[in-house]
Design a protein around this motif. Structure first.
Motif, PDB file in Angstrom:
ATOM      1  N   ILE A 197       0.847  -1.193   0.000  1.00 17.59           N
ATOM      2  CA  ILE A 197       0.000   0.000   0.000  1.00 17.59           C
ATOM      3  C   ILE A 197       0.880   1.239   0.000  1.00 17.59           C
ATOM      4  O   ILE A 197       1.951   1.263   0.609  1.00 17.59           O
ATOM      5  CB  ILE A 197      -0.946  -0.005   1.226  1.00 17.59           C
ATOM      6  N   SER A 198       0.430   2.279  -0.694  1.00 15.32           N
ATOM      7  CA  SER A 198       1.131   3.559  -0.704  1.00 15.32           C
ATOM      8  C   SER A 198       0.112   4.664  -0.941  1.00 15.32           C
ATOM      9  O   SER A 198      -1.051   4.377  -1.287  1.00 15.32           O
ATOM     10  CB  SER A 198       2.218   3.578  -1.783  1.00 15.32           C
ATOM     11  N   ARG A 199       0.525   5.890  -0.754  1.00 16.04           N
ATOM     12  CA  ARG A 199      -0.389   7.001  -0.992  1.00 16.04           C
ATOM     13  C   ARG A 199       0.373   8.208  -1.510  1.00 16.04           C
ATOM     14  O   ARG A 199       1.564   8.386  -1.194  1.00 16.04           O
ATOM     15  CB  ARG A 199      -1.173   7.370   0.266  1.00 16.04           C
ATOM     16  N   ASP A 200      -0.332   9.019  -2.280  1.00 21.14           N
ATOM     17  CA  ASP A 200       0.197  10.279  -2.770  1.00 21.14           C
ATOM     18  C   ASP A 200      -0.713  11.362  -2.217  1.00 21.14           C
ATOM     19  O   ASP A 200      -1.833  11.563  -2.718  1.00 21.14           O
ATOM     20  CB  ASP A 200       0.216  10.297  -4.295  1.00 21.14           C
ATOM     21  N   ASN A 201      -0.266  12.040  -1.184  1.00 22.92           N
ATOM     22  CA  ASN A 201      -1.118  13.022  -0.510  1.00 22.92           C
ATOM     23  C   ASN A 201      -1.439  14.209  -1.406  1.00 22.92           C
ATOM     24  O   ASN A 201      -2.491  14.842  -1.242  1.00 22.92           O
ATOM     25  CB  ASN A 201      -0.464  13.486   0.784  1.00 22.92           C
ATOM     26  N   ALA A 202      -0.570  14.522  -2.331  1.00 19.46           N
ATOM     27  CA  ALA A 202      -0.823  15.650  -3.234  1.00 19.46           C
ATOM     28  C   ALA A 202      -1.953  15.340  -4.222  1.00 19.46           C
ATOM     29  O   ALA A 202      -2.619  16.261  -4.713  1.00 19.46           O
ATOM     30  CB  ALA A 202       0.446  16.014  -3.996  1.00 19.46           C
ATOM     31  N   LEU A 203      -2.162  14.065  -4.478  1.00 15.01           N
ATOM     32  CA  LEU A 203      -3.186  13.639  -5.432  1.00 15.01           C
ATOM     33  C   LEU A 203      -4.421  13.052  -4.750  1.00 15.01           C
ATOM     34  O   LEU A 203      -5.332  12.584  -5.432  1.00 15.01           O
ATOM     35  CB  LEU A 203      -2.612  12.613  -6.406  1.00 15.01           C
ATOM     36  N   ASN A 204      -4.415  13.057  -3.427  1.00 18.13           N
ATOM     37  CA  ASN A 204      -5.551  12.458  -2.687  1.00 18.13           C
ATOM     38  C   ASN A 204      -5.797  11.017  -3.118  1.00 18.13           C
ATOM     39  O   ASN A 204      -6.949  10.577  -3.221  1.00 18.13           O
ATOM     40  CB  ASN A 204      -6.840  13.271  -2.901  1.00 18.13           C
ATOM     41  N   THR A 205      -4.740  10.276  -3.316  1.00 13.78           N
ATOM     42  CA  THR A 205      -4.863   8.937  -3.882  1.00 13.78           C
ATOM     43  C   THR A 205      -4.091   7.922  -3.048  1.00 13.78           C
ATOM     44  O   THR A 205      -2.971   8.195  -2.604  1.00 13.78           O
ATOM     45  CB  THR A 205      -4.343   8.917  -5.328  1.00 13.78           C
ATOM     46  N   VAL A 206      -4.714   6.768  -2.882  1.00 16.25           N
ATOM     47  CA  VAL A 206      -4.047   5.635  -2.247  1.00 16.25           C
ATOM     48  C   VAL A 206      -3.985   4.506  -3.272  1.00 16.25           C
ATOM     49  O   VAL A 206      -4.888   4.357  -4.092  1.00 16.25           O
ATOM     50  CB  VAL A 206      -4.777   5.195  -0.961  1.00 16.25           C
ATOM     51  N   TYR A 207      -2.904   3.759  -3.215  1.00 17.86           N
ATOM     52  CA  TYR A 207      -2.663   2.691  -4.178  1.00 17.86           C
ATOM     53  C   TYR A 207      -2.518   1.350  -3.464  1.00 17.86           C
ATOM     54  O   TYR A 207      -2.110   1.297  -2.309  1.00 17.86           O
ATOM     55  CB  TYR A 207      -1.386   2.960  -4.967  1.00 17.86           C
ATOM     56  N   LEU A 208      -2.798   0.297  -4.219  1.00 23.56           N
ATOM     57  CA  LEU A 208      -2.494  -1.052  -3.758  1.00 23.56           C
ATOM     58  C   LEU A 208      -1.807  -1.774  -4.907  1.00 23.56           C
ATOM     59  O   LEU A 208      -2.443  -2.098  -5.917  1.00 23.56           O
ATOM     60  CB  LEU A 208      -3.750  -1.803  -3.330  1.00 23.56           C
ATOM     61  N   GLN A 209      -0.512  -1.965  -4.760  1.00 24.00           N
ATOM     62  CA  GLN A 209       0.261  -2.709  -5.744  1.00 24.00           C
ATOM     63  C   GLN A 209       0.177  -4.189  -5.395  1.00 24.00           C
ATOM     64  O   GLN A 209       0.563  -4.583  -4.294  1.00 24.00           O
ATOM     65  CB  GLN A 209       1.710  -2.250  -5.755  1.00 24.00           C
ATOM     66  N   MET A 210      -0.308  -4.985  -6.326  1.00 24.93           N
ATOM     67  CA  MET A 210      -0.494  -6.409  -6.084  1.00 24.93           C
ATOM     68  C   MET A 210       0.367  -7.198  -7.055  1.00 24.93           C
ATOM     69  O   MET A 210       0.189  -7.076  -8.282  1.00 24.93           O
ATOM     70  CB  MET A 210      -1.975  -6.781  -6.249  1.00 24.93           C
ATOM     71  N   ASN A 211       1.275  -7.977  -6.536  1.00 28.51           N
ATOM     72  CA  ASN A 211       2.196  -8.777  -7.347  1.00 28.51           C
ATOM     73  C   ASN A 211       1.934 -10.264  -7.132  1.00 28.51           C
ATOM     74  O   ASN A 211       1.349 -10.664  -6.122  1.00 28.51           O
ATOM     75  CB  ASN A 211       3.637  -8.434  -7.001  1.00 28.51           C
ATOM     76  N   SER A 212       2.405 -11.058  -8.076  1.00 26.50           N
ATOM     77  CA  SER A 212       2.294 -12.521  -7.980  1.00 26.50           C
ATOM     78  C   SER A 212       0.881 -12.943  -7.612  1.00 26.50           C
ATOM     79  O   SER A 212       0.666 -13.727  -6.685  1.00 26.50           O
ATOM     80  CB  SER A 212       3.297 -13.053  -6.944  1.00 26.50           C
ATOM     81  N   LEU A 213      -0.060 -12.435  -8.349  1.00 21.79           N
ATOM     82  CA  LEU A 213      -1.462 -12.699  -8.033  1.00 21.79           C
ATOM     83  C   LEU A 213      -1.808 -14.172  -8.188  1.00 21.79           C
ATOM     84  O   LEU A 213      -1.282 -14.855  -9.084  1.00 21.79           O
ATOM     85  CB  LEU A 213      -2.376 -11.833  -8.888  1.00 21.79           C
ATOM     86  N   GLU A 214      -2.694 -14.616  -7.308  1.00 21.12           N
ATOM     87  CA  GLU A 214      -3.130 -16.009  -7.279  1.00 21.12           C
ATOM     88  C   GLU A 214      -4.649 -16.058  -7.393  1.00 21.12           C
ATOM     89  O   GLU A 214      -5.320 -15.073  -7.073  1.00 21.12           O
ATOM     90  CB  GLU A 214      -2.682 -16.647  -5.962  1.00 21.12           C
ATOM     91  N   PRO A 215      -5.194 -17.176  -7.838  1.00 20.40           N
ATOM     92  CA  PRO A 215      -6.666 -17.280  -7.933  1.00 20.40           C
ATOM     93  C   PRO A 215      -7.361 -16.961  -6.604  1.00 20.40           C
ATOM     94  O   PRO A 215      -8.472 -16.422  -6.610  1.00 20.40           O
ATOM     95  CB  PRO A 215      -6.877 -18.733  -8.351  1.00 20.40           C
ATOM     96  N   GLU A 216      -6.688 -17.242  -5.498  1.00 16.13           N
ATOM     97  CA  GLU A 216      -7.269 -16.973  -4.186  1.00 16.13           C
ATOM     98  C   GLU A 216      -7.390 -15.469  -3.896  1.00 16.13           C
ATOM     99  O   GLU A 216      -8.047 -15.064  -2.942  1.00 16.13           O
ATOM    100  CB  GLU A 216      -6.439 -17.622  -3.082  1.00 16.13           C
ATOM    101  N   ASP A 217      -6.746 -14.640  -4.702  1.00 25.73           N
ATOM    102  CA  ASP A 217      -6.851 -13.184  -4.550  1.00 25.73           C
ATOM    103  C   ASP A 217      -8.095 -12.627  -5.241  1.00 25.73           C
ATOM    104  O   ASP A 217      -8.380 -11.431  -5.139  1.00 25.73           O
ATOM    105  CB  ASP A 217      -5.606 -12.498  -5.120  1.00 25.73           C
ATOM    106  N   THR A 218      -8.823 -13.469  -5.951  1.00 25.59           N
ATOM    107  CA  THR A 218     -10.041 -13.026  -6.615  1.00 25.59           C
ATOM    108  C   THR A 218     -11.051 -12.515  -5.593  1.00 25.59           C
ATOM    109  O   THR A 218     -11.400 -13.228  -4.650  1.00 25.59           O
ATOM    110  CB  THR A 218     -10.651 -14.176  -7.432  1.00 25.59           C
TER     111      THR A 218
END
Length: 123
Positions: free
Chosen positions: A70-91
């Motif tokens: 998780i990360s955020r850019d306070n200047a853009l009022n935005t939060v991110y979720l970077q998801m790597n190595s996705l698995e079917p269980e992440d659906t």
């Protein structure tokens, strides 16, 4: 309350990456802890991660094994979720949420929720 709009979900294959975004409509974004939760079909809503304006964060180690960031850019009022190595269980449907001041992993502590974005991982 804060209006939240998520984006970035989609259909991917096992091992792929996705980055989710959530834009908050507020003039006081720095006052809010931003969190990500997910809910798979037929299951309870599950905490993913949360982050304060300062960058301090908590995450769910049991289910994520360090694959999500998780990360955020306070200047853009935005939060991110970077998801790597996705698995079917992440659906799941992934939700952005906001609460004032303190980090929390409890969904009931969050006051504002987005509409959710669907992430589907095929095997």
């Amino acid at each position: 309350q804060v209006q939240l709009v998520e984006s970035g979900g989609g259909l991917v294959q096992t091992g792929d990456s996705l980055r989710l975004s959530c834009v908050a409509s507020t003039r006081t974004f720095n006052n809010y802890v931003m969190g990500w939760f997910r809910q798979a079909l037929g299951k309870e809503r599950e905490f993913v991660a949360a982050i304060r304006w300062s960058g301090a964060k908590i995450s769910n180690p049991d289910s994520l094994m360090g694959r999500f960031t998780i990360s955020r850019d306070n200047a853009l009022n935005t939060v991110y979720l970077q998801m790597n190595s996705l698995e079917p269980e992440d659906t799941a449907v992934y939700y952005c949420a906001a609460r004032p001041a303190y980090l929390s992993s409890r969904a009931s502590d969050y006051e504002s929720w987005g509409q959710g974005t669907q992430v589907t991982v095929s095997s």
